[in-house]
Design a protein around this motif. Sequence first.
Motif, PDB file in Angstrom:
ATOM      1  N   TRP A   9      -8.261  -7.038  -3.683  1.00 55.18           N
ATOM      2  CA  TRP A   9      -7.551  -8.310  -3.715  1.00 55.18           C
ATOM      3  C   TRP A   9      -8.450  -9.453  -4.157  1.00 55.18           C
ATOM      4  CZ3 TRP A   9      -2.385  -8.460  -2.772  1.00 55.18           C
ATOM      5  CH2 TRP A   9      -1.836  -7.330  -2.165  1.00 55.18           C
ATOM      6  N   ARG A 141       1.030 -13.213   2.771  1.00 54.23           N
ATOM      7  CA  ARG A 141       0.601 -13.574   1.415  1.00 54.23           C
ATOM      8  C   ARG A 141       0.425 -12.328   0.558  1.00 54.23           C
ATOM      9  NH1 ARG A 141      -3.714 -13.882  -1.795  1.00 54.23           N
ATOM     10  NH2 ARG A 141      -5.123 -12.954  -0.284  1.00 54.23           N
ATOM     11  N   ARG A 142      -0.227 -11.323   1.123  1.00 48.42           N
ATOM     12  CA  ARG A 142      -0.446 -10.090   0.375  1.00 48.42           C
ATOM     13  C   ARG A 142       0.874  -9.372   0.104  1.00 48.42           C
ATOM     14  NH1 ARG A 142      -6.121  -7.426   2.015  1.00 48.42           N
ATOM     15  NH2 ARG A 142      -7.338  -9.329   1.956  1.00 48.42           N
ATOM     16  N   ASN A 144       3.785 -10.781  -0.224  1.00 51.05           N
ATOM     17  CA  ASN A 144       4.481 -11.548  -1.254  1.00 51.05           C
ATOM     18  C   ASN A 144       3.925 -11.243  -2.640  1.00 51.05           C
ATOM     19  OD1 ASN A 144       6.175 -12.760   0.580  1.00 51.05           O
ATOM     20  ND2 ASN A 144       4.990 -14.640   0.725  1.00 51.05           N
ATOM     21  N   ARG A 145       2.601 -11.033  -2.722  1.00 47.93           N
ATOM     22  CA  ARG A 145       2.006 -10.712  -4.018  1.00 47.93           C
ATOM     23  C   ARG A 145       2.527  -9.364  -4.518  1.00 47.93           C
ATOM     24  NH1 ARG A 145      -3.795  -8.955  -5.941  1.00 47.93           N
ATOM     25  NH2 ARG A 145      -3.416  -9.147  -8.159  1.00 47.93           N
ATOM     26  N   GLN A 171      -2.352  -3.885 -12.244  1.00 47.56           N
ATOM     27  CA  GLN A 171      -2.554  -4.681 -11.032  1.00 47.56           C
ATOM     28  C   GLN A 171      -2.029  -3.950  -9.793  1.00 47.56           C
ATOM     29  OE1 GLN A 171      -0.689  -8.332 -12.724  1.00 47.56           O
ATOM     30  NE2 GLN A 171      -2.498  -9.323 -11.853  1.00 47.56           N
TER      31      GLN A 171
END
Length: 196
Positions: A9, A141-142, A144-145, A171
């Motif tokens: 990340w 957050r992770r 959502n990514r 990715q």
Amino acid sequence: MNKYKVPMWGDEPQLEAFRERLKVLLEAHEQDLNPQVITAEEGTVLCRQGEPVDTLMLLRKGRVAVDLHQGPLVHTLAEIDAVELLGEVGFFANGQHYADMRVVNGPAELATMRGEELLKAMLYDTDLVVELLSLVSERCRRGNRVIGLLLNGIEAVHKSQSDRLQHTSDQLGGIHFCVGKASDQLQELHDKLQGT
């Protein structure tokens, strides 16, 4: 052995620093939390999706897989390495585990603590509150990514944008093997639609 890399990340040093701070804070409250140290063998299911979260666990050694049940299908969302807190998302949300947690790659050592005791400790330690909020926020957050990348991949398949799909797949494959598997499935779907 899977072909995907360990999660990358770009913030591993910050994650390690966070893990160390959380470990120190929980150890500072050890007398209040009265953790019970257990060893769980590989394959042991520590908690099941939908069960009430009464106990939180600090993974001190080992690795745990997070398995989400969707009807008859089971998806491994992640594999978590020590040192991590387990069960806090369900505890602070609806009081139920959102997934199974299963020990993988050998035995694991965990310190279990009652959620009520952690809440009491949080009342008197703002640093502990901030670290737990940081943990939950970082996981969101992770997540959502990953969702954003998966949506990008789906749109690339829909619009037959091979270069965009390849970039997204690269990715996704670097995040975790289970997400990489989803990326492979998007690529296979794209190839079928293209007739290749």
